[in-house]
Design an enzyme around this catalytic site. Structure first.
Site, PDB file in Angstrom:
ATOM      1  N   LYS A 159      27.151 -33.996  -1.533  1.00  0.00           N
ATOM      2  CA  LYS A 159      26.693 -35.275  -0.982  1.00  0.00           C
ATOM      3  C   LYS A 159      25.605 -35.830  -1.869  1.00  0.00           C
ATOM      4  O   LYS A 159      24.807 -35.081  -2.447  1.00  0.00           O
ATOM      5  CB  LYS A 159      26.135 -35.093   0.438  1.00  0.00           C
ATOM      6  CG  LYS A 159      25.462 -36.348   1.015  1.00  0.00           C
ATOM      7  CD  LYS A 159      24.727 -36.060   2.305  1.00  0.00           C
ATOM      8  CE  LYS A 159      23.934 -37.274   2.766  1.00  0.00           C
ATOM      9  NZ  LYS A 159      23.171 -37.025   4.011  1.00  0.00           N
ATOM     10  N   GLU A 179      28.034 -35.081   7.714  1.00  0.00           N
ATOM     11  CA  GLU A 179      26.854 -35.505   6.953  1.00  0.00           C
ATOM     12  C   GLU A 179      25.576 -35.076   7.657  1.00  0.00           C
ATOM     13  O   GLU A 179      24.622 -34.599   7.025  1.00  0.00           O
ATOM     14  CB  GLU A 179      26.884 -37.018   6.769  1.00  0.00           C
ATOM     15  CG  GLU A 179      25.729 -37.584   5.974  1.00  0.00           C
ATOM     16  CD  GLU A 179      25.744 -39.101   5.878  1.00  0.00           C
ATOM     17  OE1 GLU A 179      24.685 -39.669   5.575  1.00  0.00           O
ATOM     18  OE2 GLU A 179      26.800 -39.717   6.120  1.00  0.00           O
ATOM     19  N   GLU A 231      26.545 -50.458   5.649  1.00  0.00           N
ATOM     20  CA  GLU A 231      25.483 -49.671   6.271  1.00  0.00           C
ATOM     21  C   GLU A 231      24.129 -50.001   5.662  1.00  0.00           C
ATOM     22  O   GLU A 231      23.132 -50.133   6.386  1.00  0.00           O
ATOM     23  CB  GLU A 231      25.777 -48.182   6.111  1.00  0.00           C
ATOM     24  CG  GLU A 231      24.714 -47.295   6.744  1.00  0.00           C
ATOM     25  CD  GLU A 231      25.054 -45.821   6.670  1.00  0.00           C
ATOM     26  OE1 GLU A 231      24.129 -45.009   6.471  1.00  0.00           O
ATOM     27  OE2 GLU A 231      26.245 -45.478   6.816  1.00  0.00           O
ATOM     28  N   GLU A 249      12.371 -41.895  11.109  1.00  0.00           N
ATOM     29  CA  GLU A 249      12.587 -40.463  10.909  1.00  0.00           C
ATOM     30  C   GLU A 249      11.303 -39.693  10.655  1.00  0.00           C
ATOM     31  O   GLU A 249      10.608 -39.914   9.658  1.00  0.00           O
ATOM     32  CB  GLU A 249      13.549 -40.240   9.741  1.00  0.00           C
ATOM     33  CG  GLU A 249      13.938 -38.784   9.537  1.00  0.00           C
ATOM     34  CD  GLU A 249      15.078 -38.605   8.569  1.00  0.00           C
ATOM     35  OE1 GLU A 249      15.501 -37.448   8.387  1.00  0.00           O
ATOM     36  OE2 GLU A 249      15.547 -39.603   7.994  1.00  0.00           O
TER      37      GLU A 249
END
Length: 390
Positions: free
Chosen positions: A142, A235, A370, A191
Site C-alpha cells: 500500500k 486498508e 476521495e 485522527e
C-alpha cells in the site's frame, strides 16, 4: 506567571489565537494557546532527526526547568520526512482551557484570487494507476498518494478559518502552528495518532473513508457500505494492526476492538479502531508518537518502499502534511494528532493537502474523488466549493 489557566470552554482561547504571535491546539480533552517562544528545540545532527527527537525535547524541558521557566510543555509540529527539521518550542506563555464546542460560524471573504491543483487531476489519476501497477508487481502492499491545491491569496489571515474549523468539528483536533517567516500550519485533523495521560495511552487509527451526503438516507447507506467494503476493511486492518503492534511494545496491556466502527466528521465517514493501553515503562507521548510515525494510513506498507513510491509519484514536498502536531509536557503526558485536513499559509497564499490510500484494487477515479471530498473540510472553512478545484 507564565502559565495561565483560562476559565470555561476553549472558546476564549480560540478567539484569542493570533497568527504570527501564537500557536493553538484544541482537542476533545482541552485547548492550549501558546504565546511567544522561550526556547526552540534545536535540530538534530543525525540524518533521521526524528530518532532522537524525544530526547532533545526532554533536554530542552530540562533547560527550561533549570532556568526557572514556569512553562514545562513543548508544542508544535513534526514533518512527514524523517530527516526534515521539526518545529517545536517551549512557549513564553501557555494558556489552558476546556474543549471547543460546536458553534455557528460565518464564512468570511478571504480574498482568494485563484486555485490551482498540483498535480492536475488527470496526472493524479495517472499516479494512482502507476501505484496500482507497482503494488500488483509486488513492490509494496500500500502507498498513500496526496495532491495539493495552491490558492493565491496575498495577505491571507488563517485565524477566521481556524475558528470556523474548531466550531464545525469540535470533536476533532484543530491546530494552528506558527512556523515563522509569515508561515502558518493549520487544519482540523480527525485522527489521534497517540495520547498519554498518566499511565493511560490512547490511539485512534483511521483508514478507509467515504464522503458524507446531505441526504440522511444516502448518508446512512454510505456509512453502511464503508463498513462492508472489503477494500476499505483491508486498508484499515493494515493501519490498526501496525498501531497495535507498536503500542504493544510499550504497554503492559492493550484493549483493541474486534473490528472497526464508523465515525464521522462534517464531511467524511472513516473506519476507526480506538486502542487503549497502560504503559509499562516510562515513555513519553512523543516517544510513542515517533515510534508510530508514519503509520500506513499516511505512508503505506512496507514503510520504506511506500515512502520511496511517494517520492517518485508525488510532485511536491509534503512538508508538515502527514506529519504530527501536538504537545508533550515534562511529565511525558501529551497529545499528537496526524497532520491531515490541513494547509500551510504563507504571505502570498496557501497550499491545501489531501491524500488517499492506494492498494491493489484501488480505482484512480475513486481515489481522486476521495481526495476532493477530504479537501472539503478546508474548502468549506474558506468559503470555496468543490467546483472551484475539480
Amino acid at each position: 506567571m507564565t502559565t495561565v489557566s483560562a476559565p470555561g470552554t476553549g472558546a476564549e482561547l480560540i478567539a484569542g489565537y493570533r497568527p504570527g504571535e501564537s500557536s493553538l491546539f484544541a482537542s476533545p480533552r482541552g485547548t492550549l494557546l501558546a504565546e511567544g517562544t522561550y526556547f526552540a528545540v534545536p535540530p538534530s545532527s543525525r540524518p533521521d532527526g526524528q530518532a532522537d527527537l524525544a530526547r532533545r525535547v526532554q533536554a530542552v524541558l530540562g533547560v527550561a526547568e533549570a532556568a526557572g521557566h514556569q512553562v514545562r510543555t513543548v508544542v508544535g509540529a513534526v514533518p512527514f520526512a524523517p530527516g526534515a527539521d521539526a518545529h517545536l518550542i517551549v512557549p513564553q506563555r501557555l494558556h489552558r482551557g476546556g474543549a471547543p464546542a460546536s458553534a455557528p460560524h460565518r464564512v468570511l471573504p478571504f480574498g482568494i484570487r485563484s486555485v490551482r491543483p498540483v498535480p492536475e487531476p488527470e496526472h493524479y489519476r495517472d499516479a494512482v494507476a502507476r501505484a496500482v501497477q507497482q503494488i500488483r508487481a509486488g513492490r509494496y502492499t500500500k502507498t498513500v498518494l496526496a495532491r495539493s491545491l495552491r490558492a493565491e491569496a496575498p495577505g491571507f489571515d488563517p485565524a477566521p478559518a481556524v475558528r470556523a474549523l474548531a466550531a464545525r468539528d469540535p470533536n476533532g483536533y484543530t491546530f494552528a502552528v506558527d512556523l515563522g517567516a509569515g508561515r502558518t500550519l493549520f487544519g482540523a485533523s480527525p485522527e489521534l495518532l497517540v495520547a498519554r495521560h498518566g499511565r493511560t495511552v490512547t490511539a485512534n487509527p483511521l483508514a478507509g473513508s467515504a464522503a458524507r451526503s446531505p441526504d440522511p438516507d444516502e448518508d446512512h447507506r454510505r456509512a453502511a457500505a464503508l463498513l462492508a467494503s472489503a477494500k476499505d476493511l483491508h486498508e484499515h486492518a493494515m493501519v490498526a494492526d501496525q498501531v497495535t503492534e507498536v503500542l504493544g511494545r510499550y504497554c503492559r496491556k492493550l484493549t483493541v476492538p474486534a473490528g472497526p466502527s464508523v465515525i464521522g466528521t462534517a464531511t467524511m465517514w472513516h473506519l476507526s479502531t480506538p486502542v487503549t493501553g497502560e504503559i509499562a515503562d516510562d515513555v513519553t507521548s512523543l516517544d510513542l508518537a515517533t515510534a508510530l510515525h508514519p503509520t500506513p494510513a499516511v505512508c503505506g506498507t512496507p514503510t520504506a518502499e511506500a515512502r520511496a513510491a511517494i517520492g517518485e509519484l508525488e510532485p511536491f514536498d509534503r512538508g508538515f502534511y502527514t506529519g504530527m502536531v501536538g504537545w508533550v509536557d515534562a511529565a511525558g503526558d501529551g497529545e499528537w494528532a496526524v497532520t491531515i485536513r490541513c494547509a500551510t499559509a504563507d504571505p502570498e497564499g496557501l497550499d491545501l493537502f489531501a491524500g488517499a490510500g492506494v492498494v491493489a484494487d484501488s480505482d484512480p477515479a475513486a481515489e481522486l474523488a476521495e481526495t476532493t471530498a477530504k479537501l472539503r473540510t478546508l474548502l468549506t472553512a474558506l468559503g470555496l466549493e468543490e467546483s472551484d478545484v475539480a
